[in-house]
Each structure stands twice: as structure tokens, then as C-alpha cells.
Design a protein around this motif. Structure first.
Motif, short mmCIF file in Angstrom:
data_model
loop_
_atom_site.label_atom_id
_atom_site.label_comp_id
_atom_site.label_asym_id
_atom_site.label_seq_id
_atom_site.Cartn_x
_atom_site.Cartn_y
_atom_site.Cartn_z
N ALA A 217 0.81 -1.22 0.00
CA ALA A 217 0.00 0.00 0.00
C ALA A 217 0.84 1.26 0.00
O ALA A 217 0.40 2.32 -0.47
CB ALA A 217 -0.93 0.00 1.21
N GLY A 218 2.06 1.18 0.52
CA GLY A 218 2.92 2.35 0.62
C GLY A 218 3.67 2.65 -0.66
O GLY A 218 3.59 1.91 -1.65
N PRO A 219 4.47 3.73 -0.64
CA PRO A 219 5.20 4.13 -1.84
C PRO A 219 6.44 3.31 -2.13
O PRO A 219 7.00 3.39 -3.22
CB PRO A 219 5.57 5.59 -1.55
CG PRO A 219 5.67 5.64 -0.05
CD PRO A 219 4.61 4.71 0.46
N MET A 247 3.38 -1.16 -5.99
CA MET A 247 3.37 -0.24 -4.86
C MET A 247 2.18 0.72 -4.96
O MET A 247 1.59 0.88 -6.04
CB MET A 247 4.68 0.55 -4.83
CG MET A 247 5.58 0.19 -3.68
SD MET A 247 6.64 -1.20 -4.06
CE MET A 247 7.81 -0.49 -5.18
N ALA A 248 1.87 1.34 -3.84
CA ALA A 248 0.77 2.31 -3.77
C ALA A 248 -0.54 1.70 -4.27
O ALA A 248 -1.29 2.33 -5.02
CB ALA A 248 1.12 3.57 -4.56
N ASP A 250 -4.35 -0.03 -3.87
CA ASP A 250 -5.59 0.01 -3.09
C ASP A 250 -6.26 -1.35 -3.26
O ASP A 250 -6.67 -1.71 -4.36
CB ASP A 250 -6.49 1.13 -3.60
CG ASP A 250 -7.80 1.22 -2.83
OD1 ASP A 250 -7.83 0.77 -1.66
OD2 ASP A 250 -8.79 1.71 -3.40
N ASN A 267 -6.52 -1.80 -7.10
CA ASN A 267 -6.63 -0.55 -7.87
C ASN A 267 -7.81 -0.60 -8.84
O ASN A 267 -7.73 -0.16 -9.99
CB ASN A 267 -5.33 -0.27 -8.64
CG ASN A 267 -4.19 0.09 -7.70
OD1 ASN A 267 -4.41 0.54 -6.58
ND2 ASN A 267 -2.97 -0.10 -8.15
#
Length: 444
Positions: A217-219, A247-248, A250, A267
């Protein structure tokens, strides 16, 4: 499970209070009421709640302390304390590998430790100085040590248990995951979370022939524990292994059928699920402490001597939140468990021995071994040091001119001397650190 560090996590997932089923006590016997009179409180029993590394280390230190008190070790799992780091690595890859106990049963008996295996603590009565077990037994204590550790965070949106969804924290978890990974028809393993657990399992699963996809979920990977430089190196290593990393992301829209997780949305796109590992960190087990009125806040609050808000109750290991440089810190590492157990043993003797953390962590991910010393934080200056081989390197992190942390990849000698520099409080010039021809031991 290499050693993942959680220093005041930046986010929390909701998780249900863990309820312990009533279990029959394993090798337990109840302790008679404590002695009275001139024998004093330290002749009363010491009760340790927890079956992890910190609890095992405390049992090792207590005989040396010469307290002469009966010791009771309460383990929720049905076996004595065991090594947890191999559970995400060699244990998963070898069908007949056994989990490694810290010590055999006789070792505990020889040291006056009565083990209560497969037993849960229902409540702590600080007024009566009693621990109430789920089996109905009660143990009186003179001093109580909480080594309750952590539990794997779960994704609340996934209604479980589900046949193809697991977490990894205990030997039972590892056994279940191993059965799935060693099956004949290796498929796709998706991993929620790009922390140490997820990355170690990803490497093990790839070596077993699984297609692996990490959803973070993080960068970046290891965002809470490692520098951007190390994160980028780890990402390249896993991509070279054939791991797909996003990464990043949802993640949501979990759809279940016939007791399995059939699909989820990443995503906004629907993805089928073969096997899913939820590796989104761990939460400290604070329910017992909170239930009896001991101060908690992302861990059980302790002072430098491992004492909680009740001086007769100590806390050590992954569950303990201790003061450090004007803030509170909770570390999940073998080194932290070792050092806090030593301080707790000293405190039980009445000695004044404050805990001074020397954070060290390690992680094996396939052919890559990470070793870290000190605590990285944003804003530090990273100085790269090439290794003796193409796949080895280190980063030395400075706050102004002060060396505060070191990260090494396949560079055990640099790591060893870097730790010595940190311990000695020596901060060499960055130009010398960056020169692979300059021997670190000459900078001491």
C-alpha cells in the motif's frame, strides 16, 4: 521472519480482541500460596506470561541472578519457546524440517521453571497478585513479567477463516503455509504487504517455483524500517528473482466462495486469488495489561528497568514500549528481546540497570542477507560503501557528522565493524566510509 521493527506504526488496522479457548494445562502444576514472614517477596514465585524469545531468555538469566524463587512460564502454544526467524525461510522449504526449540523440556525443569503449555491467561488480579488461567487454575506471584509479544494484523474486510488465506506468526501458521507451498501444483501466491515477513516468504516461495506478487500500500518496500536506498536495492533483488511488485495499491472488494477467497480488487481491477498471505505487520498483545489497569499505548509502557506502571509487573520483548531519546519506542527484534531480558533479571534482583537499546536487525531473502544496526530515520545523509563483491554494499547514515545507522547487504565484515563504530560512538569522516579501500577497523 527476519526481524521486523515497528516504531510507533503510522497506521493501524482494526483487529478483534483475541480470545483464548479454554485449554487443558500441559505440564503445569499450581503454585502453593507464597511464603510469608522473613522470606520476603523475592521468595515468592515469578510468573512469566509468554512463550517467545524474551521469555526464554529471561528463564536463562534467572538462575544466574540467584533469586531462588519458583518460576512459572505460561505458554499459549502447546510447546516450549522456539526460534521464530526460520519460520519464513528454511522451515517453509523443507517438508520434514522441525521448528527449533530454544531449550529442551529438561532444561527448564533443571532451572526450577514449571511450564504451563497450551494454557491461556484469562485475567490478572493485581490486588490478589494472582494470574487466572483459562483452565481454572490460579497462580500467585511476587513478581509478574509480561512477555506477551505480538499478533499478526489481519485485514478486517476479509471474513475468515478462509482456506487459502493465512498470516504468519506462529509455528501453526508456518505449518499451514508450508503445506500449501509444498503442494504439487504450485500456483500464484499474492502477498499483502512489503515488509520483512512478506519479502522473506516471497523469496522462499519463488525458490519453490511459485509465481509471487507483492501488493504494497505504501510508496516503497520496507518504508517504516529501511532507507530509500535499501528499499530500492531490495526491490531490484526481488524483481530479478521474478517477483512482481506493485506499490501504492488500493486493495479491497474481497469476494468469497465455498470457504475460499475467490478474488479481490487491486486498484479497481478484479484479480483472482489462488493463495494469499496477509503480511501487514503485527500488533502488540496488550489486552491482559489493559484489562488489569496497567498503562498501555501501542505497547505496554515500561521504564528503563522494564517496570510497568505497577512496579511488581514487568514487560519485555515485542510488547514493551520503552523511553528512548525523548519518545517511546517498541522494537521487534531478537537483540531487543535478549537485552531486555537481561535488564529484567537485574531489576528482579533489585539492581539499577537501565535499558540502553543497541538496535540490530537482519533478514534473509533468498541469496540476499540484510543486516542493520542503529535506527534509520528520514532526513539522514546516506553514504554508500561498495562491497567486495558486486552483490554486496552498505549504507552509512549520518545526522550531520554523527553516525547513527548502518545497513548492509551481503557485507558481514562491514556490518561487524560498523556496529563496533556505533557502539564506541565513533563517527568517521564520510569520505573514508565511502572508500572501499579504507579498512573500517582502522577508523576505530
Amino acid at each position: 521472519m527476519g526481524r521486523e521493527i515497528w516504531c510507533k506504526p503510522l497506521w493501524h488496522l482494526a483487529s478483534a480482541f483475541l480470545e483464548c479457548p479454554r485449554r487443558k494445562s500441559g505440564t503445569a502444576r499450581c503454585f502453593d500460596p507464597p511464603p510469608t514472614g522473613n522470606e520476603g517477596i523475592m521468595r515468592e514465585s515469578i510468573v512469566i506470561i509468554g512463550g517467545g524469545h524474551a521469555a526464554a531468555q529471561l528463564c536463562a538469566h534467572l538462575p544466574t541472578a540467584g533469586l531462588g524463587a519458583p518460576v512459572h512460564l505460561i505458554c499459549e502454544e502447546p510447546y516450549p519457546p522456539y526460534q521464530r526467524p526460520p519460520l519464513s525461510k528454511s522451515f517453509l522449504k523443507l517438508q520434514h524440517e522441525e521448528f527449533q526449540h530454544h531449550h529442551p523440556d529438561a532444561w527448564y525443569a533443571d532451572r526450577g521453571v514449571t511450564m504451563h503449555l497450551g494454557e491461556c491467561v484469562q485475567a490478572i488480579d493485581r490486588g490478589l497478585r494472582e494470574v487466572v488461567l483459562a483452565s481454572g487454575s490460579k497462580l500467585r506471584y511476587g513478581k509478574l513479567v509480561l512477555a506477551t509479544g505480538t499478533r499478526a494484523r489481519t485485514a478486517p474486510a476479509i471474513a475468515g477463516p478462509l482456506e487459502n488465506v493465512t498470516t504468519l506468526r506462529t509455528a501453526q501458521d508456518a505449518n499451514l503455509l508450508r503445506q500449501r507451498l509444498l503442494r504439487q501444483d504450485a500456483g500464484v501466491l499474492q502477498i499483502l504487504g512489503g515488509g520483512f515477513i512478506g519479502l522473506e516468504v516471497a523469496a522462499s516461495a519463488r525458490q519453490l517455483g511459485w509465481d509471487v506478487e507483492i501488493l504494497e500500500a505504501g510508496p516503497r518496500l520496507l518504508a517504516r524500517a529501511a532507507s530509500p536506498e535499501l528499499s530500492a536495492h531490495v526491490l531490484r533483488h526481488h524483481v530479478r528473482m521474478g517477483v512482481r511488485v506493485e506499490m501504492a495499491v488500493d486493495v479491497g472488494g474481497f469476494e468469497c466462495a465455498s470457504g475460499r477467497l475467490a478474488s479481490m480488487h487491486v486498484n479497481g481491477l478484479r484479480k483472482p486469488v489462488d493463495e494469499l498471505l496477509v503480511g501487514i505487520g503485527a500488533a502488540p498483545n496488550i489486552q491482559l495489561a489493559q484489562g488489569c489497569g496497567i498503562a498501555v499505548d501501542d505497547g505496554i509502557l515500561v521504564d528503563g528497568r522494564m517496570r510497568t506502571s505497577d512496579p511488581d509487573v514487568l514487560a519485555i520483548g515485542d510488547c514493551a514500549s520503552f523511553p528512548y531519546l525523548g519518545r517511546r519506542l517498541r522494537l521487534e527484534s531478537i537483540q531487543n528481546a535478549n537485552d531486555q531480558a537481561k535488564v529484567a533479571a537485574a531489576t528482579l534482583q533489585g539492581l539499577d540497570a537501565d535499558y540502553t537499546p543497541a538496535p540490530t536487525f537482519w533478514s534473509d531473502q533468498g541469496s540476499m542477507r540484510l543486516q542493520m544496526a542503529g535506527l534509520w530515520r528520514p532526513g539522514l545523509q546516506a553514504v554508500s560503501r561498495p562491497g567486495v563483491r558486486s552483490e554486496s554494499c552498505s549504507w552509512f547514515h549520518f545526522a550531520d557528522a554523527e553516525l547513527v545507522a548502518i545497513e548492509s547487504v551481503n557485507a558481514p565484515v562491514d556490518h561487524m565493524w560498523g556496529r563496533k563504530l556505533l557502539s564506541a560512538g565513533v563517527s568517521p569522516p564520510s569520505s573514508q566510509v565511502a572508500d572501499p579501500q579504507a579498512l573500517l577497523k582502522s577508523l576505530m
